[in-house]
Scaffold this active site. Structure first.
Site, PDB file in Angstrom:
ATOM      1  N   TYR A 183       0.855  -1.192   0.000  1.00 54.19           N
ATOM      2  CA  TYR A 183       0.000   0.000   0.000  1.00 54.19           C
ATOM      3  C   TYR A 183       0.897   1.250   0.000  1.00 54.19           C
ATOM      4  CZ  TYR A 183      -3.484   3.354   1.605  1.00 54.19           C
ATOM      5  OH  TYR A 183      -4.295   4.446   1.712  1.00 54.19           O
ATOM      6  N   ASN A 185       1.577   3.809   1.734  1.00 53.85           N
ATOM      7  CA  ASN A 185       2.386   4.320   2.854  1.00 53.85           C
ATOM      8  C   ASN A 185       3.282   3.253   3.486  1.00 53.85           C
ATOM      9  OD1 ASN A 185       0.753   2.732   4.447  1.00 53.85           O
ATOM     10  ND2 ASN A 185      -0.209   4.410   5.556  1.00 53.85           N
ATOM     11  N   LYS A 186       3.360   2.078   2.924  1.00 45.13           N
ATOM     12  CA  LYS A 186       4.166   1.013   3.538  1.00 45.13           C
ATOM     13  C   LYS A 186       5.643   1.167   3.154  1.00 45.13           C
ATOM     14  CE  LYS A 186       0.604  -0.462   5.657  1.00 45.13           C
ATOM     15  NZ  LYS A 186      -0.473  -1.354   5.287  1.00 45.13           N
ATOM     16  N   THR A 187       6.503   0.282   3.657  1.00 42.96           N
ATOM     17  CA  THR A 187       7.953   0.472   3.482  1.00 42.96           C
ATOM     18  C   THR A 187       8.394   0.356   2.020  1.00 42.96           C
ATOM     19  OG1 THR A 187       8.259  -1.845   4.027  1.00 42.96           O
ATOM     20  CG2 THR A 187       8.585  -0.255   5.811  1.00 42.96           C
ATOM     21  N   MET A 188       7.635  -0.342   1.210  1.00 44.27           N
ATOM     22  CA  MET A 188       7.781  -0.231  -0.245  1.00 44.27           C
ATOM     23  C   MET A 188       6.385  -0.323  -0.831  1.00 44.27           C
ATOM     24  SD  MET A 188       9.206  -3.866  -1.738  1.00 44.27           S
ATOM     25  CE  MET A 188       8.214  -3.881  -3.235  1.00 44.27           C
TER      26      MET A 188
END
Ligand SMILES: *Cc1c(COP(=O)(O)O)cnc(C)c1O
Length: 384
Positions: A183, A185-188
């Site tokens: 998603y 806003n996740k780390t990738m």
């Protein structure tokens, strides 16, 4: 002082992703196809373990498909923490089963294994640990408990790429499935997207079939294989959860940078931990030796000495142009979960207490050192 608004999160996208997506658009193949394959291969290579990886269009879809593949259905119970995003629990309801919410360990904000143990009933079929913020749960304990009772372990690893637990990457532990999120806003990120990882070839096979209408060969297979392209067989009433090549093209580029992203996040987390020490805040637990926190979130909690309430702090930060968030309003406080299962906050004292004191500070690779200085100095002004 820079008064431009500093958002809580931003994706880190550059010309590499833009070119890769453009190339995909020009190629004429935009849905699941060669780029999705390549992304799955790269992801598997990164994990470097005896696991199968199956891409999906969200972690929510992946969690749903993993539980479906394990045969979770009506009458079954699945244990999960109350301090999580609603997706962890909603997928259990999709299948007609019931989530059983349990409290957290206040030190880590992760699911408390002892609470898992006491919540097990004859109906319990699975436990879903959530690696909150990017810190691995106590997986040895959870796996032991689950093994002893013959229940499945499905990891919600939406925050946990890449997280290590005692040297091993999350996704490579001895559990039944692990699901990552890409998603925004996740780390990738791939905009929307997810990955199901499993050691069980039967689970992988079922997820592959159910992610695309219950069809026994995917669309790209049909396109390239030698049997007639019009021929396929529907073996179950499946879903529409496949990842697109447009998203996968982004994912391939993001994955190339993931170690750099992680190093940057680790440095920023270290800096917060160093410079916020002494303020009336409980700082997040770091990973033990041999483990690695993914630092998707940097969650602080106000102590009793804080001169200001959590709500007021968020408001004042926002007025000064700093975005924050709260992870999470515990599920037991949302009307649907509260009312359906008659949940009371007293049942979850740790998650409830944490919720009232917590906020997540901005931490992402697009932030500059100056941005972080601004967050730290503003907190000092408001709290000290
Ligand atoms: C983001 C998130 C999800 C859902 O991920 P999607 O890819 O948006 O479906 C599930 N669980 C947790 C804990 C999350 O943070």
């Amino acid at each position: 002082m820079n008064d431009k608004f500093l958002p809580f999160a931003l994706p880190d996208i550059d010309e590499h992703e833009i070119n890769a997506v453009t190339e995909c658009l020009r190629s004429g193949w935009i849905t699941t196809g060669p780029k999705t394959r390549e992304f799955e291969h790269s992801f598997a290579r990164y994990l470097d373990a005896d696991v199968e990886v199956v891409s999906v269009n969200s972690a929510t879809a992946g969690l749903h498909l993993a539980l479906e593949a394990l045969g979770i259905g009506p009458g079954d119970e699945v244990i999960l923490p109350t301090l999580t995003f609603t997706a962890t629990a909603e997928v259990v309801r999709y299948l007609g089963a019931d989530p059983v919410l349990v409290d957290i360990d206040p030190a880590t904000l992760n699911i408390d294994p002892w609470q898992v143990k006491t919540a097990i009933t004859p109906r319990t079929k699975a436990v879903m640990p959530v690696h909150y913020g990017g810190l691995a749960c106590d997986m040895d304990e959870i796996i032991d408990i689950a093994r002893a009772r013959g229940i499945y372990v499905v990891e919600d690893a939406a925050h946990a790429f890449p997280t290590r637990y005692k040297g091993r990457l999350i996704g490579t532990l001895d559990t039944d499935a692990t699901v990552f999120s890409f998603y925004a806003n996740k780390t990738m990120t791939t905009g929307e997207g997810g990955m199901v990882v499993t050691r069980d070839p039967k689970v992988a096979e079922r997820v592959k079939i159910m992610r695309i209408h219950g069809i026994s060969r995917d669309v790209f297979d049909r396109f390239v294989s030698t049997t007639p392209s019009w021929f396929y067989e529907v073996v179950a009433p499946g879903f529409k959860d496949n990842l697109t090549d447009i998203a996968a093209a982004m994912g391939i580029e993001q994955l190339r940078k993931i170690d750099r992203f992680l190093m940057r996040r680790q440095r920023m987390a270290d800096r917060y931990t160093e410079e916020l020490a002494g303020m009336p805040l409980i700082l997040p637990a770091g990973a033990a030796g041999g483990s690695q926190h993914a630092w998707h979130l940097y969650v602080v909690r106000l102590t009793d000495d804080a001169p200001i309430s959590r709500d007021e702090l968020i408001e004042q930060l926002s007025r000064r142009g700093i975005g924050t968030s709260v992870h999470y309003i515990p599920l037991h406080r949302h009307p649907y979960w509260r009312d359906r299962y008659a949940l009371r906050p007293e049942k979850f004292p740790e998650a409830d207490a944490a919720y009232h004191r917590m906020l997540s500070l901005p931490l992402y690779t697009k932030m500059t050192d100056e941005d972080q200085t601004r967050v730290i100095e503003t907190l000092r002004e408001l709290l000290c």
